[in-house]
Scaffold this motif. Structure first.
Motif, short mmCIF file in Angstrom:
data_model
loop_
_atom_site.label_atom_id
_atom_site.label_comp_id
_atom_site.label_asym_id
_atom_site.label_seq_id
_atom_site.Cartn_x
_atom_site.Cartn_y
_atom_site.Cartn_z
N LEU A 217 1.17 4.41 -2.19
CA LEU A 217 0.87 5.85 -2.03
C LEU A 217 2.19 6.52 -2.67
O LEU A 217 2.04 7.84 -3.11
CB LEU A 217 1.02 5.81 -0.64
N ALA B 198 4.07 12.46 0.56
CA ALA B 198 3.10 11.90 1.34
C ALA B 198 3.64 10.76 2.13
O ALA B 198 2.95 10.53 3.13
CB ALA B 198 1.97 11.26 0.25
N VAL B 199 4.48 10.02 1.64
CA VAL B 199 5.22 9.01 2.36
C VAL B 199 5.76 9.60 3.72
O VAL B 199 5.40 9.06 4.78
CB VAL B 199 6.24 8.30 1.52
N ARG C 293 6.01 7.82 13.14
CA ARG C 293 6.70 6.64 13.83
C ARG C 293 7.98 6.61 13.77
O ARG C 293 8.56 5.70 14.48
CB ARG C 293 5.78 5.45 12.75
N GLU D 273 0.96 -1.07 0.16
CA GLU D 273 0.04 -0.11 0.05
C GLU D 273 1.04 1.26 0.14
O GLU D 273 0.52 2.24 -0.69
CB GLU D 273 -0.89 0.09 1.29
N MET D 274 1.91 1.13 0.66
CA MET D 274 2.89 2.38 0.87
C MET D 274 3.35 2.46 -0.39
O MET D 274 3.90 3.68 -0.86
CB MET D 274 3.79 2.39 2.12
N ASP E 272 4.68 12.30 5.25
CA ASP E 272 3.59 12.67 6.12
C ASP E 272 3.18 11.27 6.82
O ASP E 272 2.75 11.45 7.99
CB ASP E 272 2.37 13.30 5.62
N ARG E 273 3.04 10.30 6.16
CA ARG E 273 2.68 9.03 6.81
C ARG E 273 3.63 8.41 7.83
O ARG E 273 3.08 7.86 8.95
CB ARG E 273 2.42 7.93 5.54
N MET E 274 4.70 8.75 7.49
CA MET E 274 6.02 7.65 8.47
C MET E 274 6.32 8.81 9.56
O MET E 274 6.92 8.32 10.65
CB MET E 274 7.06 7.29 7.50
#
Ligand code: MLT
Length: 267
Positions: free
Chosen positions: A141, A149-150, A157, A137-138, A152-154
């Motif tokens: 993305l 966008a990656v 974490r 999925e990533m 922002d997602r990571m």
């Protein structure tokens, strides 16, 4: 920064590499989806006493992109090819997270070229089905929405809450490094990591001195995972870096460098 043309198993390619200092060589393997820039503080400090090599994995940073699936074995062959070109037979290998996965692959094939291992914020186990799905999925993305966008997602974490709150410059730096990578590279690395083998059984065969480092607040590869690795490797020590998350070397560079320097002194 030099561009080194290496021979790997698929074809020759150029890797961007920094090679500083003199003495026992230490090669740093960067995390996903960053670049060798994450090691700037380690290169500056540790090149006072050692030959320090950092490089961008294929497709990352300023290295050439080749292929659409970076198996950890392929990255290990790239590392062997780089060592051949820069005249290093044997080195201390320090991998953080994906760098650690690649270090396992390298050790599996080239144990005699590893003087000692530093495994930072990484784990031996493979992904479960859910983890594999999340990687694919990533990859999508990245291809659909780009590297930012990656990031922002990571970002939440990768860094500890205390880092995000008190050290915004580090978060900006990590975002910029991620955003500077090609979406195709991010996708290829995710596909490769999804297929990586379980290295748990390898741990008992590791006979070189090993240092395990983990951030106390690492949300991706926990201190618990680090303890398990320490218990299974015969000659391993563990350093937990407080107030650090997954990118412990960037979040607490002085503590990270001290741990590495103490380890190198004992070799
Ligand atoms: C890394 O830091 O290299 C990645 O978080 C590793 C992973 O996605 O498993």
């Amino acid at each position: 920064m030099k561009k080194i043309r290496i021979n790997s198993i698929d074809s020759p390619l150029e890797l961007a590499c920094r090679d500083e200092g003199a003495g026992q060589p230490v090669i740093f393997l960067h995390a996903f989806p960053l670049s060798q820039q994450m090691w700037n503080e380690q290169a500056a400090a540790l090149s006072q006493t050692n030959r320090v090599i950092t490089f961008d994995w294929r497709g990352f940073g300023e290295s050439e992109l080749r292929g659409d699936r970076f198996a950890m074995d392929l990255l290990a062959e790239d590392l062997a090819g780089l060592m051949n070109e820069i005249g290093i037979d044997r080195a201390v290998v320090c991998g953080l997270s994906m760098g650690g996965y690649a270090a396992f692959a390298f050790y599996r094939k080239y144990a005699d070229r590893v003087k000692a291992l530093i495994l930072a914020d990484t784990r031996a186990g493979a992904d479960n089905e859910e983890g594999k799905r999340a990687r694919l999925e990533m990859a999508e993305l990245a291809l659909q929405s780009g590297a930012s966008a990656v990031a922002d997602r990571m970002i939440h974490r990768l860094l500890a809450p205390v880092t995000l709150q008190n050290k915004p410059a580090i978060a900006e730096r990590v975002r910029a490094i991620i955003a500077g990578n090609r979406p195709e590279t991010i996708a290829a690395a995710q596909r490769g990591m999804a297929e990586r083998p379980d290295s748990t059984e390898l741990l008992a065969t590791i006979s070189c001195p090993t240092l395990i480092i983990v951030g106390s607040d690492d949300a991706l590869t926990s201190p618990n995972e680090a303890e398990k690795m320490r218990d299974q490797i015969s000659d391993a020590g563990l350093v937990v870096i407080s107030e650090a998350g997954h990118l412990s070397n960037l979040e607490q560079p002085d503590d990270f460098n001290r741990a590495v320097a103490n380890f190198l002194k004992q070799l």
